[in-house]
Scaffold this active site. Structure first.
Site, PDB file in Angstrom:
ATOM      1  N   GLU A  97       0.831  -1.197   0.000  1.00  0.00           N
ATOM      2  CA  GLU A  97       0.000   0.000   0.000  1.00  0.00           C
ATOM      3  C   GLU A  97       0.870   1.253   0.000  1.00  0.00           C
ATOM      4  OE1 GLU A  97      -1.856  -1.918   3.316  1.00  0.00           O
ATOM      5  OE2 GLU A  97      -3.800  -1.170   2.644  1.00  0.00           O
ATOM      6  N   CYS A 110       3.227   8.364   1.537  1.00  0.00           N
ATOM      7  CA  CYS A 110       3.632   7.395   2.560  1.00  0.00           C
ATOM      8  C   CYS A 110       3.885   6.069   1.844  1.00  0.00           C
ATOM      9  CB  CYS A 110       2.530   7.270   3.606  1.00  0.00           C
ATOM     10  SG  CYS A 110       2.887   6.016   4.847  1.00  0.00           S
ATOM     11  N   CYS A 124      -0.771  -2.268  15.925  1.00  0.00           N
ATOM     12  CA  CYS A 124      -0.651  -1.981  14.494  1.00  0.00           C
ATOM     13  C   CYS A 124      -1.285  -3.074  13.638  1.00  0.00           C
ATOM     14  CB  CYS A 124       0.831  -1.845  14.154  1.00  0.00           C
ATOM     15  SG  CYS A 124       1.153  -1.643  12.401  1.00  0.00           S
ATOM     16  N   GLY A 168       5.809  -2.200   6.732  1.00  0.00           N
ATOM     17  CA  GLY A 168       7.187  -2.657   6.876  1.00  0.00           C
ATOM     18  C   GLY A 168       8.057  -1.875   7.826  1.00  0.00           C
ATOM     19  N   GLU A 169       9.151  -2.505   8.203  1.00  0.00           N
ATOM     20  CA  GLU A 169      10.163  -1.901   9.071  1.00  0.00           C
ATOM     21  C   GLU A 169      11.382  -1.601   8.198  1.00  0.00           C
ATOM     22  OE1 GLU A 169      10.918  -0.612  12.159  1.00  0.00           O
ATOM     23  OE2 GLU A 169      12.807  -0.426  11.086  1.00  0.00           O
ATOM     24  N   SER A 200      10.882   5.961   9.323  1.00  0.00           N
ATOM     25  CA  SER A 200      10.468   5.719  10.699  1.00  0.00           C
ATOM     26  C   SER A 200      10.776   4.274  11.087  1.00  0.00           C
ATOM     27  CB  SER A 200       8.964   5.992  10.837  1.00  0.00           C
ATOM     28  OG  SER A 200       8.508   5.551  12.092  1.00  0.00           O
ATOM     29  N   SER A 223       9.895   5.328  16.569  1.00  0.00           N
ATOM     30  CA  SER A 223       8.602   5.074  17.216  1.00  0.00           C
ATOM     31  C   SER A 223       8.859   4.722  18.674  1.00  0.00           C
ATOM     32  CB  SER A 223       7.880   3.921  16.512  1.00  0.00           C
ATOM     33  OG  SER A 223       7.610   4.280  15.179  1.00  0.00           O
ATOM     34  N   LEU A 224       8.658   5.689  19.543  1.00  0.00           N
ATOM     35  CA  LEU A 224       8.940   5.493  20.980  1.00  0.00           C
ATOM     36  C   LEU A 224       7.791   4.720  21.639  1.00  0.00           C
ATOM     37  CD1 LEU A 224      10.796   6.199  23.394  1.00  0.00           C
ATOM     38  CD2 LEU A 224       9.487   8.316  23.659  1.00  0.00           C
ATOM     39  N   ASN A 225       6.632   5.332  21.645  1.00  0.00           N
ATOM     40  CA  ASN A 225       5.377   4.645  21.981  1.00  0.00           C
ATOM     41  C   ASN A 225       5.229   4.155  23.418  1.00  0.00           C
ATOM     42  OD1 ASN A 225       4.634   5.102  19.375  1.00  0.00           O
ATOM     43  ND2 ASN A 225       5.044   3.028  18.656  1.00  0.00           N
ATOM     44  N   ASN A 299      -5.105   5.121  15.936  1.00  0.00           N
ATOM     45  CA  ASN A 299      -6.073   4.871  14.869  1.00  0.00           C
ATOM     46  C   ASN A 299      -6.576   3.449  15.053  1.00  0.00           C
ATOM     47  OD1 ASN A 299      -5.589   7.422  13.630  1.00  0.00           O
ATOM     48  ND2 ASN A 299      -3.689   6.605  12.806  1.00  0.00           N
TER      49      ASN A 299
HETATM   50  N1  SAH Z   1       7.580   0.243  10.943  1.00  0.00           N
HETATM   51  C1  SAH Z   1       7.915   1.597  11.121  1.00  0.00           C
HETATM   52  C2  SAH Z   1       7.184   2.507  10.159  1.00  0.00           C
HETATM   53  C3  SAH Z   1       5.750   2.165   9.844  1.00  0.00           C
HETATM   54  S1  SAH Z   1       4.617   2.418  11.160  1.00  0.00           S
HETATM   55  C4  SAH Z   1       7.663   2.038  12.549  1.00  0.00           C
HETATM   56  O1  SAH Z   1       7.050   1.298  13.296  1.00  0.00           O
HETATM   57  O2  SAH Z   1       8.127   3.109  12.893  1.00  0.00           O
HETATM   58  C5  SAH Z   1       4.444   4.191  11.138  1.00  0.00           C
HETATM   59  C6  SAH Z   1       3.988   4.800  12.472  1.00  0.00           C
HETATM   60  O3  SAH Z   1       2.645   4.402  12.743  1.00  0.00           O
HETATM   61  C7  SAH Z   1       4.825   4.350  13.674  1.00  0.00           C
HETATM   62  O4  SAH Z   1       5.236   5.459  14.422  1.00  0.00           O
HETATM   63  C8  SAH Z   1       3.839   3.519  14.475  1.00  0.00           C
HETATM   64  O5  SAH Z   1       4.149   3.559  15.851  1.00  0.00           O
HETATM   65  C9  SAH Z   1       2.527   4.144  14.125  1.00  0.00           C
HETATM   66  N2  SAH Z   1       1.353   3.279  14.328  1.00  0.00           N
HETATM   67  C10 SAH Z   1       1.279   1.952  14.204  1.00  0.00           C
HETATM   68  N3  SAH Z   1       0.022   1.520  14.460  1.00  0.00           N
HETATM   69  C11 SAH Z   1      -0.710   2.612  14.753  1.00  0.00           C
HETATM   70  C12 SAH Z   1      -2.083   2.829  15.080  1.00  0.00           C
HETATM   71  N4  SAH Z   1      -2.959   1.825  15.148  1.00  0.00           N
HETATM   72  N5  SAH Z   1      -2.492   4.094  15.314  1.00  0.00           N
HETATM   73  C13 SAH Z   1      -1.620   5.131  15.206  1.00  0.00           C
HETATM   74  N6  SAH Z   1      -0.331   4.991  14.886  1.00  0.00           N
HETATM   75  C14 SAH Z   1       0.141   3.740  14.672  1.00  0.00           C
HETATM   76 FE1  SF4 Z   2       3.517  -1.735  12.485  1.00  0.00          FE
HETATM   77 FE2  SF4 Z   2       5.842  -0.371  12.325  1.00  0.00          FE
HETATM   78 FE3  SF4 Z   2       5.422  -2.126  14.325  1.00  0.00          FE
HETATM   79 FE4  SF4 Z   2       5.742  -2.995  11.803  1.00  0.00          FE
HETATM   80  S1  SF4 Z   2       7.271  -1.953  13.084  1.00  0.00           S
HETATM   81  S2  SF4 Z   2       4.226  -3.737  13.274  1.00  0.00           S
HETATM   82  S3  SF4 Z   2       4.705  -1.371  10.646  1.00  0.00           S
HETATM   83  S4  SF4 Z   2       4.283  -0.216  13.942  1.00  0.00           S
END
Ligand code: SAH
Ligand code: SF4
Length: 356
Positions: A97, A110, A124, A168-169, A200, A223-225, A299
């Site tokens: 996508e 994106c 995710c 993807g990562e 990212s 992505s700290l999270n 989301n």
């Molecule tokens: N794999 C990489 C890039 C793709 S994900 C990564 O994880 O950074 C892109 C961003 O979307 C990341 O910052 C991730 O933390 C965020 N993300 C993943 N699932 C999400 C969701 N359900 N709602 C909001 N952001 C989300």
């Molecule tokens: Fe989703 Fe990024 Fe985590 Fe992969 S690394 S599962 S794309 S948030």
């Protein structure tokens, strides 16, 4: 066994000049490779047949052995907010996508770096697919080339931003991501400024240093999270291998360019990582780093066991982090068509109707 890394046959899109020279062989004059390279990346010609001045015999030989290899649009979905999500088909039938987000005076694309994703983040949707395979450099840069062609976007006027935040990562496919970045930024080709491309990562620590050593590279977002080691282990199990403490260490050692800042993304999950105490801890963890924080309220999606926090909670969190560093709230784009962050799971017509 599941195929993880079956690379499609050689394709024209994805080749640098040296690759084209090799493919042409020693019998062709040296300018030929550059001519083809510019036709593909600068003039965005759809195929060899449109390159004027290419000898017919060469054209036929190349057409037989070297497909262009652009991903093919299979479907697209339009959001009420102007976002368009493409489902693209690759040469081996796998799908990815790519999301186009028009904004005032510019457009953000994106793009995906893998088909699916092997990192198992609990919030995710892409994680639910698992990994199909790595994308080639041509498939990564090809997403930009294709959408730029379809939408008549101009590369060189600084109007395209690219975020490697689709499926993807990226740091698990770093060689191809870097090659794609060279193709996207080459002044003699697609000519997109490196500062307009952001990658990212979920935090593949050894690859962060490798990225930092690359002469041509995108900006880095992490992505700290989570605000503690335990919480991150829960939400992003990859933390068991790559600890939060070491991740921040790698960020401190990262060689930022003079114009660059790190970005930290933080997905807010209601009642899980969105308290005032979390916000204060985030401020402490990132203190001293030259960085910006982007908050993303979750989301939602089917199979994701978390809730989107209320706007007041998000605002309170932002207010606290802001005391120490710039902190922005990322507006979701294309929520209604499953195009927003973390929602890329190849949702097709029947699924969308089902969820409506
Ligand atoms: N794999 C990489 C890039 C793709 S994900 C990564 O994880 O950074 C892109 C961003 O979307 C990341 O910052 C991730 O933390 C965020 N993300 C993943 N699932 C999400 C969701 N359900 N709602 C909001 N952001 C989300
Ligand atoms: Fe989703 Fe990024 Fe985590 Fe992969 S690394 S599962 S794309 S948030």
């Amino acid at each position: 066994m599941k195929e993880v890394n079956a690379p499609p046959a050689n394709t024209l899109v994805g080749m640098e000049i040296a690759d084209i020279e090799r493919a042409l062989g020693p019998s062709e004059p040296r300018f030929r490779a550059r001519q083809i390279y510019q036709a593909i990346y600068q003039q965005r010609l759809p195929g060899l047949e449109s390159i004027s001045g290419l000898p017919k015999a060469l054209r036929t030989r190349l057409a037989e052995t070297l497909p262009t290899g652009l991903p093919v649009p299979e479907r697209f979905y339009d959001s009420a907010d102007g976002t368009r999500r493409y489902l693209l088909k690759l040469a081996d039938g796998k799908t990815i996508e790519t999301v186009l987000m028009p904004e005032e005076g510019r457009v953000t694309l994106c793009i995906s770096t893998q088909a699916g994703c092997p990192v198992n983040c609990k919030f995710c949707l892409t994680a639910l697919i698992g990994l199909d395979r790595n994308l080639t450099a041509g498939e990564i840069a090809g997403q930009v080339l294709l959408l730029a062609t379809l939408h008549g976007l101009s590369h060189s006027e600084g109007r395209i931003n690219i975020v490697m935040m689709g499926q993807g990562e990226p740091l698990l496919n770093l060689d191809n991501v870097l090659k794609a970045t060279r193709l996207l930024t080459d002044p003699a080709g697609m000519a997109i400024a490196p500062r307009r491309i952001t990658l990212s990562t979920s935090g593949i620590i050894p690859k962060i240093a490798e990225l930092g050593a690359a002469p041509v590279r995108p900006k880095l977002a992490i992505s700290l999270n989570a605000s503690t080691e335990e919480q991150r282990r829960e939400l992003m199990p990859i933390t068991r291998k790559y600890h939060l403490r070491d991740l921040l260490e790698a960020c401190r050692a990262y060689p930022l360019r003079p114009w660059e800042k790190l970005t930290f993304e933080y997905v807010l999950l209601g009642g899980v990582n969105d308290t005032d105490a979390d916000a204060r801890r985030v401020g402490k963890l990132l203190a001293g780093l030259n960085c910006t924080v982007n908050l993303i309220a979750l989301n939602p999606g089917p199979g994701i066991p978390y809730e989107t926090p209320r706007p007041e909670r998000v605002a309170a969190f932002q207010e606290i982090v802001r005391r120490g560093m710039p902190c922005f709230l990322r507006k979701p784009r294309g929520l209604d068509i499953f195009a927003a962050c973390g929602q890329l799971k190849r949702m097709a017509d029947q699924d969308l109707v089902h969820l409506a």
